[in-house]
Design an enzyme around this catalytic site. Sequence first.
Site, PDB file in Angstrom:
ATOM      1  N   ASP A  65      45.372  39.539  38.930  1.00  0.00           N
ATOM      2  CA  ASP A  65      44.827  40.656  38.173  1.00  0.00           C
ATOM      3  C   ASP A  65      43.995  40.054  37.043  1.00  0.00           C
ATOM      4  O   ASP A  65      44.120  38.871  36.695  1.00  0.00           O
ATOM      5  CB  ASP A  65      45.941  41.545  37.635  1.00  0.00           C
ATOM      6  CG  ASP A  65      45.491  42.984  37.434  1.00  0.00           C
ATOM      7  OD1 ASP A  65      44.280  43.209  37.245  1.00  0.00           O
ATOM      8  OD2 ASP A  65      46.340  43.887  37.446  1.00  0.00           O
ATOM      9  N   CYS A  66      43.126  40.871  36.470  1.00  0.00           N
ATOM     10  CA  CYS A  66      42.095  40.317  35.595  1.00  0.00           C
ATOM     11  C   CYS A  66      42.673  39.806  34.275  1.00  0.00           C
ATOM     12  O   CYS A  66      43.341  40.548  33.555  1.00  0.00           O
ATOM     13  CB  CYS A  66      40.998  41.352  35.374  1.00  0.00           C
ATOM     14  SG  CYS A  66      40.157  41.709  36.928  1.00  0.00           S
TER      15      CYS A  66
END
Length: 726
Positions: free
Chosen positions: A255-256
């Site tokens: 995930d970012c």
Amino acid sequence: MINSDSKNVIILFPFYDTSLSVEERVLDLISRLTLEEKIDQMMNGTPAVSRLGIPAYDYWNEALHGVGRTCAATIFPQAIGLGATFDKDLAYKVSSVISDEARAIYNATSKKGYYNQYNGLTFWSPNVNIFRDPRWGRGQETFGEDPFLTSLIGVSFVKGLQGNNPEYLKTAACAKHFAVHSGPEKVRHEFNAVVNQKDLWETYLPAFEALVDAKVESVMCAYNQTNGEACCSNNYLITDVLKNKWGFEGHVLTDCSALVDYYKQPNEGGHGVVKTKVQAAALAVKSGVSLNCGNTYTALNDAVKEGLITEKEIDEQLEILLKTRFKLGLFDPKGSNPFDDISIDIVNNESHRALSKEVAQKSFVLLKNNGILPLKNNLSKYFVTGPNAASIEILLGNYYGVNSNMVSILEGISNAIEPTSQLQYRLGAMLNKPSINPINYATGHAGNSDVTIVVLGVSSQLEGEEGDSLDSSTAGDRLDYNLPENQINYLRELRKTADRNSEDKKPIVAVITGGSPVNLTEVQELADAVLFVWYPGEEGGNAVADVLFGAISPSGRLPITFPKSLDQLPPYEDYSMKGRTYKYMNKEPLYPFGYGLSYANFKYSNIKTSKQKLTKEEKIILSVNIKNDSSIEADEIVQLYISDVEASVNTPNYQLIGVKRVTFKENESREVNFELSPNAFEIVNNEGERIIESGEFKIYIGGSSPMTRSDQLGMPKMQELSVYVN
């Protein structure tokens, strides 16, 4: 170099040679990259490698309910609305349109040399986390609280995104967020989700396994920890389960900025897994994570120098990652795959808009109707009001696209009524703040209109992701289960005005927007009808009008239980399933899972099975007679549930094992059949193993779940019988 406009090319490098296998081409490309270039290709925004003729590419793109954050595209209802259709075939149609538009947009933008973020073909959708608690603001991105339904819709969505070409991916889908991830948003970067093996394998992992079986191309690891290990280096989840047990062959991505949480310490709001960025980068790659959304992997060069990782280990993960781009045809001559010629002209065309409207129509859940609906469209005066009546925001939800023709509910109603009918509109109330002005011209219309349609609810201003919900003090989660008090006050005033003339009380229809359960106890009491419409997409206003005025009967069902209050639930941070969802909640809800009314009257009868006693290896056929005892055509969502009566471990009260959406003509009767395989009788034991035990099983079939509910809700009587497994 390769000429991308022609199949007749001069191949200067073997990785452009389509006669070679994907594996051979990938290895050739890797052999030509420097270490720095390899590292650059393992973050979402990859730069061009001009000397090899490779353009820039950004892996980050979104397609939750339409191609998002880029060119104008079709906006479908939010994912939770698609879940409310209980229709896997419709989900496949939706994602097939999304992938068509994605290819069309990519073809047009890449031709112009645009390789921006959100222009690529790798989509970080769908979200198959389980909506275990209505407080989670991102629950709107999921298909609901049930693993079976989530798997059913999710698999169809992936198949539509990726296509069925044997050689090329149409687009690349992603199963996220792996795993055990559903809030709280505010502490997701440091939170440890603790879950036992039974809940893990019964609730949190089945949808991910189903998507892996469907050959989903990528899996995104979550921000949080699961059982004490941060998800992007969780050896049990990534290595033992995902790769070894399930045989996943695609790429894993973070995930970012999730890896930033690795070297942020607990007192800084992170996990504190390591002390430095260099250590975080090395750990993630060694854990099997091929792609970093973010820039932590810029530290891999130093990690090699410090001996924390080898270039060979980097090559292994890059090889997995690059296969995706080759399968998308991004290194092939233009015209090599069947998707290269999809034109931008198809984007948001009439048929795609019609599909968006169909999904919205089939997603709406009628929660109450005292007979006022459907409305006539030729009344003398209509009053449309409420904070969300003219809102574009409530059509979208989060992770949305845009286009030039988004139909608000006010516009849809205006389109539907006769031109001689009067329509008055007033905002009447703000979304979540009291009016300062003591004078409100709105409420008077409720007393002299044939019907008041008040559009209440929430929007992504109040619920959603951590950084998007601008008017949320709780990072997008909804820790207050109620509608904003100013909205309830406004509805009270409308009711008071509508009832002022005791001989001619005026009806009120409440249309509710939102992506999660809301306490509608008082709305249920004050309104004559209640229609829940989620975030209904670009055609939302027209779809609402179609249902209100009877062009189509409502047929959506709740994919998540609506409790009466949060007091009925365990603490939000508790990931145990005890007391949660329709499976384990023992208290009477406001509205049960699977619930939804129709304008038609369906009657179930004569449930039977091909065998009542069976072995653990046998299949059986279950059938039931259903009659549409009304003079309108309507869809019924036939739901099949099972309960293990004699289990040796704690099991769900009942669980969904089959669903069919069936269209019935007026006064039509038909027999509906389900084939039950042995896995329908499986339970998950305390070690997380799926087993079938001998004994009695109770089977239920009807238009809702068997969850305890008040008689006045108006659903057809559920049929049930017992079968015995030896």
